[in-house]
Design a protein around this motif. Structure first.
Motif, PDB file in Angstrom:
ATOM      1  N   PRO A 142       0.811  -1.229   0.000  1.00 27.90           N
ATOM      2  CA  PRO A 142       0.000   0.000   0.000  1.00 27.90           C
ATOM      3  C   PRO A 142       0.844   1.280   0.000  1.00 27.90           C
ATOM      4  CG  PRO A 142      -0.893  -1.560   1.579  1.00 27.90           C
ATOM      5  CD  PRO A 142       0.425  -2.125   1.122  1.00 27.90           C
ATOM      6  N   VAL A 143       1.973   1.249   0.703  1.00 25.51           N
ATOM      7  CA  VAL A 143       2.810   2.457   0.746  1.00 25.51           C
ATOM      8  C   VAL A 143       3.355   2.777  -0.652  1.00 25.51           C
ATOM      9  CG1 VAL A 143       4.947   3.451   1.667  1.00 25.51           C
ATOM     10  CG2 VAL A 143       3.372   2.237   3.199  1.00 25.51           C
ATOM     11  N   CYS A 145       1.953   1.915  -3.362  1.00 23.54           N
ATOM     12  CA  CYS A 145       0.781   2.392  -4.110  1.00 23.54           C
ATOM     13  C   CYS A 145       0.626   3.902  -3.904  1.00 23.54           C
ATOM     14  CB  CYS A 145      -0.492   1.686  -3.634  1.00 23.54           C
ATOM     15  SG  CYS A 145      -0.627  -0.014  -4.214  1.00 23.54           S
ATOM     16  N   GLY A 146       0.910   4.353  -2.688  1.00 19.88           N
ATOM     17  CA  GLY A 146       0.850   5.793  -2.403  1.00 19.88           C
ATOM     18  C   GLY A 146       1.913   6.558  -3.173  1.00 19.88           C
ATOM     19  N   MET A 153      -1.010  11.656  -9.568  1.00 25.24           N
ATOM     20  CA  MET A 153      -1.594  12.965  -9.267  1.00 25.24           C
ATOM     21  C   MET A 153      -0.797  14.104  -9.882  1.00 25.24           C
ATOM     22  SD  MET A 153      -2.991  12.829  -5.387  1.00 25.24           S
ATOM     23  CE  MET A 153      -4.599  12.117  -5.059  1.00 25.24           C
ATOM     24  N   GLU A 176      -5.233  -5.701  -0.040  1.00 22.51           N
ATOM     25  CA  GLU A 176      -5.722  -4.312  -0.061  1.00 22.51           C
ATOM     26  C   GLU A 176      -4.934  -3.472  -1.065  1.00 22.51           C
ATOM     27  OE1 GLU A 176      -6.516  -2.130   3.483  1.00 22.51           O
ATOM     28  OE2 GLU A 176      -7.400  -3.828   4.537  1.00 22.51           O
ATOM     29  N   GLY A 177      -3.629  -3.700  -1.082  1.00 25.47           N
ATOM     30  CA  GLY A 177      -2.776  -2.895  -1.950  1.00 25.47           C
ATOM     31  C   GLY A 177      -3.015  -3.174  -3.425  1.00 25.47           C
ATOM     32  N   ASN A 179      -5.589  -4.551  -4.845  1.00 21.17           N
ATOM     33  CA  ASN A 179      -6.944  -4.152  -5.218  1.00 21.17           C
ATOM     34  C   ASN A 179      -7.023  -2.645  -5.443  1.00 21.17           C
ATOM     35  OD1 ASN A 179      -9.833  -4.898  -5.497  1.00 21.17           O
ATOM     36  ND2 ASN A 179     -10.023  -3.431  -3.829  1.00 21.17           N
ATOM     37  N   PHE A 180      -6.408  -1.908  -4.537  1.00 18.81           N
ATOM     38  CA  PHE A 180      -6.346  -0.445  -4.605  1.00 18.81           C
ATOM     39  C   PHE A 180      -5.636  -0.011  -5.892  1.00 18.81           C
ATOM     40  CE2 PHE A 180      -4.362   3.630  -3.411  1.00 18.81           C
ATOM     41  CZ  PHE A 180      -5.374   4.280  -2.702  1.00 18.81           C
TER      42      PHE A 180
ATOM     43  N   PHE B  25      -4.522  16.757  -0.468  1.00 19.85           N
ATOM     44  CA  PHE B  25      -5.639  16.030  -1.071  1.00 19.85           C
ATOM     45  C   PHE B  25      -6.350  15.195  -0.011  1.00 19.85           C
ATOM     46  CE2 PHE B  25      -4.317  11.511  -1.543  1.00 19.85           C
ATOM     47  CZ  PHE B  25      -2.966  11.586  -1.258  1.00 19.85           C
ATOM     48  N   ILE B  27      -8.494  11.679   1.020  1.00 17.26           N
ATOM     49  CA  ILE B  27      -8.598  10.280   0.633  1.00 17.26           C
ATOM     50  C   ILE B  27      -9.411   9.542   1.699  1.00 17.26           C
ATOM     51  CG2 ILE B  27      -6.283   9.885   1.636  1.00 17.26           C
ATOM     52  CD1 ILE B  27      -5.895   7.617  -0.390  1.00 17.26           C
ATOM     53  N   ARG B  50     -11.793  14.663  -8.848  1.00 16.70           N
ATOM     54  CA  ARG B  50     -10.904  13.537  -8.640  1.00 16.70           C
ATOM     55  C   ARG B  50      -9.601  13.854  -9.351  1.00 16.70           C
ATOM     56  NH1 ARG B  50     -12.473   8.013  -7.095  1.00 16.70           N
ATOM     57  NH2 ARG B  50     -10.963   6.790  -8.241  1.00 16.70           N
ATOM     58  N   PRO B  51      -8.438  13.444  -8.943  1.00 15.48           N
ATOM     59  CA  PRO B  51      -8.167  12.581  -7.788  1.00 15.48           C
ATOM     60  C   PRO B  51      -7.919  13.327  -6.475  1.00 15.48           C
ATOM     61  CG  PRO B  51      -6.165  12.851  -9.062  1.00 15.48           C
ATOM     62  CD  PRO B  51      -7.220  13.709  -9.725  1.00 15.48           C
ATOM     63  N   ARG B  52      -8.070  14.663  -6.463  1.00 18.43           N
ATOM     64  CA  ARG B  52      -7.777  15.357  -5.186  1.00 18.43           C
ATOM     65  C   ARG B  52      -8.793  15.007  -4.104  1.00 18.43           C
ATOM     66  NH1 ARG B  52      -6.369  21.560  -5.061  1.00 18.43           N
ATOM     67  NH2 ARG B  52      -5.422  21.075  -3.049  1.00 18.43           N
ATOM     68  N   LEU B  54     -10.505  11.731  -3.277  1.00 16.85           N
ATOM     69  CA  LEU B  54     -10.349  10.367  -3.762  1.00 16.85           C
ATOM     70  C   LEU B  54     -11.164   9.360  -2.954  1.00 16.85           C
ATOM     71  CD1 LEU B  54      -8.725   8.912  -5.992  1.00 16.85           C
ATOM     72  CD2 LEU B  54      -6.952   8.477  -4.289  1.00 16.85           C
ATOM     73  N   ASP B  55     -12.276   8.927  -3.558  1.00 17.60           N
ATOM     74  CA  ASP B  55     -13.042   7.821  -2.989  1.00 17.60           C
ATOM     75  C   ASP B  55     -12.242   6.544  -3.201  1.00 17.60           C
ATOM     76  OD1 ASP B  55     -15.434   8.780  -1.885  1.00 17.60           O
ATOM     77  OD2 ASP B  55     -16.334   9.042  -3.859  1.00 17.60           O
ATOM     78  N   THR B  56     -12.128   5.736  -2.176  1.00 15.47           N
ATOM     79  CA  THR B  56     -11.300   4.527  -2.262  1.00 15.47           C
ATOM     80  C   THR B  56     -12.132   3.279  -2.013  1.00 15.47           C
ATOM     81  OG1 THR B  56     -10.827   4.406   0.096  1.00 15.47           O
ATOM     82  CG2 THR B  56      -9.391   5.807  -1.222  1.00 15.47           C
ATOM     83  N   PRO B  57     -11.559   2.103  -2.326  1.00 17.71           N
ATOM     84  CA  PRO B  57     -12.189   0.864  -1.865  1.00 17.71           C
ATOM     85  C   PRO B  57     -12.234   0.848  -0.327  1.00 17.71           C
ATOM     86  CG  PRO B  57     -10.390   0.407  -3.404  1.00 17.71           C
ATOM     87  CD  PRO B  57     -10.319   1.861  -3.081  1.00 17.71           C
ATOM     88  N   ALA B  62      -5.015   0.178   3.263  1.00 19.35           N
ATOM     89  CA  ALA B  62      -4.554   0.732   1.988  1.00 19.35           C
ATOM     90  C   ALA B  62      -4.683   2.260   1.985  1.00 19.35           C
ATOM     91  CB  ALA B  62      -5.338   0.127   0.826  1.00 19.35           C
ATOM     92  N   ALA B  66      -1.311   4.126   1.587  1.00 25.15           N
ATOM     93  CA  ALA B  66      -1.138   4.997   0.414  1.00 25.15           C
ATOM     94  C   ALA B  66      -0.887   6.437   0.856  1.00 25.15           C
ATOM     95  CB  ALA B  66      -2.365   4.915  -0.491  1.00 25.15           C
TER      96      ALA B  66
END
Lengths: 341, 323
Positions: A142-143, A145-146, A153, A176-177, A179-180, B25, B27, B50-52, B54-57, B62, B66
């Motif tokens: 996940p990190v 992914c960030g 962005m 989670e990662g 999928n995200f 942003f 999230i 979006r993406p500022r 940001l709707d997430t799963p 995560a 993220a």
């Protein structure tokens, strides 16, 4: 422990031929070879320093997995960001981390990258586009992914890449990662290094799935399988994933098959691994096999091999000397820098 | 200038920082189209897109992971946990990744985690907890707890500008109950307590929703001749220890109060610091008023029996004054 056979067909794991070798620039191929040699030399030096009592606590060998680290990282640009795990020493070196930085950290030196606050290769360097891992496996996914999200962005065409093991892939953050990353189509590549054992636990105790790559389907993302000890194949497969990510097509999961040739850490004699497995994989050693292929293709000969060995030895000696000359961590600064100013 | 609520103050603070700094942003789950479970980010998707926004799963780990990665790369994520309780699913990212990064390798993690917390809303075991003490003991994290409209805005803005991971506990009971008129730039320094009310006889050291209840009790007691000094901590980490000690030296009597459960609650830390550093100023033992050591129950009768009530605060103050 009997090893049950749960092999996917051999053909599913991509490998390269001598013909494939010819498609690549000799400089690239020699560079891969050289960085694998550097990685093993440093790995051996860390072990020696441990045995001499000069460094304390865990030493994590990446022996046998050098090609995976070096080959995958070679598919990146320098401004791409990696999140190496404990057995990705080769990735760190390939991405520009000097040997002394690793050694200073192992030795707990005051001016090492963590100033003695963390050990082993557990550090990052933003200057080198390397994010530090934590010991909790899969957290990096996940990190990273960030990190990939920051590229998306800012509309930068950079890619984030990290690795995970057969064991670590069973932590929730893996799910989670990925999928995200799939939902957001992040410029992200995950390489699953199946090195057959997570500490003492073999893969059949980790998952009932036939392989690890099949998990990608559940996240709607592509996957690939590669022979992890075929450095060139790792490079090619990773490169395709990286290009896809850079082009905005989203993440990829790559499963690479390899073998951890030492215990979990230096204290572990790995007696739980059948000797035949070690023998079988020793024949697939990424450095020896790659050297042989380069010789057959007349890219490497005794003279060049000797030159590389001498240069790597010189580098290692100089970098070790530098690290050992640094002052030890200073208890006066133990409480500093918990917070950014 | 029109009156705004505590909730609107959070929104205004976030919006101002989003406009001021393109790196900020938002999230989280349901924060875009829906505007957040409590509507704190209502209108943001329309304004910033979006993406500022940001709707997430549905993936707390995560979201927080993220956020850590994006923050290390220099963005300034404001992550929303739908309810503070759910941060348990992303605990590791905060206590191991975010908290230790700067100490370990000098990486700044400028992220904010918004945590709608607290009870009084009959939320039950999973929608009403006050988990600030889980984090207040973790070196590397900052913890802020606004109790007023002004600080709701001032602290979210300061949290966003801070270069460290900041956990922002916003109290659901206060969301629409508190109203105030704010003018000009509102920035509340992190780590600075506030004397909410001056008094001579006893200090009530508290934060969050208990400031609201404590102020009502203090007014009631003033009519009975007891002058309570109310200290609103505003931030637990860093803690304004000097503000607490100064008040103790003045009144010599202290009641510590929070809505979180008692054992291992942050009140214990405050009491210990007073004992270590102002023992000779005390004329009475430090008393703690906190929730019972149980999960947060749902039924109104049970939740009221669980959580500290104004009558409990009043009784503790009177006992302390009479000691």
């Amino acid at each position: 422990m009997p090893r049950t056979s749960r092999k996917s067909s051999e053909a599913e794991f991509r490998s390269t031929t001598q013909e494939d070798l010819k498609r690549h620039d000799a400089g690239l191929l020699l560079g891969l070879y050289r960085d694998m040699v550097r990685t093993r030399a440093l790995d051996n030096r860390i072990e020696a320093l441990y045995k001499q009592g000069k460094l304390v606590a865990g030493c994590y060998s990446s022996r046998g997995q050098e090609g995976l680290s070096v080959g995958s990282t070679a598919a990146l640009r320098k401004d791409d960001v990696i999140g190496p795990m404990i057995r990705n020493l080769g990735s760190m070196l390939r991405h520009g981390i000097p040997m002394t930085m690793v050694l200073r950290n192992y030795l707990g030196r005051a001016n090492g990258p963590t100033k003695g606050r963390d050990g082993s290769s557990h550090f990052g360097s933003l200057e080198h586009n390397v994010i530090a891992p934590i010991s909790m496996l899969a957290s990096l996914i996940p990190v990273m992914c960030g990190v990939a999200l920051s590229f998306q962005m800012r509309k930068e065409d950079r890619v984030a890449l990290t690795w995970i093991g057969d064991g670590g892939s069973n932590v929730g953050d893996f799910h989670e990662g990925l999928n995200f990353a799939g939902v957001l189509k992040l410029p992200f590549v995950l390489i699953l290094e199946n090195n057959q054992y997570a500490y003492s636990t073999p893969i059949e105790y980790q998952t009932a799935a036939k392989d690890f790559a099949c998990r990608a389907q559940g996240y709607g993302i592509p996957s690939a399988k590669v022979e992890g000890n075929d450095t060139l194949a790792v490079y090619e497969v990773t490169r395709e994933a990286v290009e896809r990510a850079r082009g905005g097509a989203g993440p990829t999961l790559i499963e690479a098959r390899t073998m951890r040739m030492r215990g979990h850490a230096i204290h572990d004699d790995a007696k739980y691994v059948p000797q035949e497995m070690f023998d079988e994989w020793e024949k697939k050693d990424p450095i020896a096999t790659f050297a042989e292929r380069l010789r057959k293709a007349k890219i490497l000969d005794d003279k060049v091999a000797k030159r590389i060995d001498v240069e790597v030895k010189e580098e290692l000696e100089q970098q070790t000397e530098d690290a050992l000359a640094q002052p030890p961590a200073d208890p006066a600064h133990e409480i500093d820098e918990v917070y950014a100013p | 200038m029109s009156e705004i609520t505590y909730l609107e103050a959070i929104r205004e603070g976030m919006r101002e920082e989003m406009l001021r700094d393109g790196n900020v942003f938002c999230i989280g789950e349901d924060i875009g189209t829906y505007g957040g479970a409590f509507r704190v980010t209502a209108g943001f998707l329309q304004e910033f897109g979006r993406p500022r926004i940001l709707d997430t799963p549905l993936s707390e780990s995560a979201i927080l992971g993220a956020s850590v990665g994006a923050a290390i790369m220099g963005l300034r994520p404001v992550a929303e946990m739908q309810f503070a309780d759910f941060v348990a699913n992303g605990f590791n990212m905060l206590v191991n990744f975010a908290a230790k990064a700067h100490y370990r390798w000098g990486a700044k993690v400028p992220m904010v985690v918004r945590l709608p917390s607290g009870g009084g809303t009959r939320g039950g075991p999973f929608h009403a907890t006050n988990p600030e003490a889980w984090f207040a003991r973790v070196p590397g994290l900052k913890v802020v707890v606004p109790a007023t409209v002004r600080d709701a805005k001032g602290l979210i803005k300061s949290a966003i500008r801070d270069d460290n991971p900041v956990l922002y506990f916003e109290h659901k009971y206060l969301y629409r109950r508190l109203k105030d008129t704010l003018e000009g730039e509102v920035l509340t320094p992190i780590g600075k307590a506030r004397v909410a009310r001056e008094g001579l006889h006893v200090s009530l050291v508290t934060y969050g929703s208990m400031v609201y209840h404590g102020m009502n009790v203090a007014e009631e007691l003033a009519r009975e001749g007891v002058e309570v000094e109310v200290i609103d901590l505003r931030s637990l980490v860093p803690l304004d220890e000097e503000a607490i000690l100064e008040s103790v030296r003045k009144t010599s009597r202290v009641v510590v109060c929070h809505e979180d459960t008692k054992t291992g609650g942050f009140g214990g830390e405050i009491a210990a610091r007073i004992a270590e550093k102002a023992f000779e100023h005390l004329d009475a033992p430090v008393r703690r008023v906190a929730a019972k050591d149980t999960p947060v129950p749902h039924a109104p009768q049970l939740e009221d029996a669980f959580a500290p009530q104004p009558a409990d605060i009043k009784r503790a103050i009177l006992e302390t004054v009479a000691y």
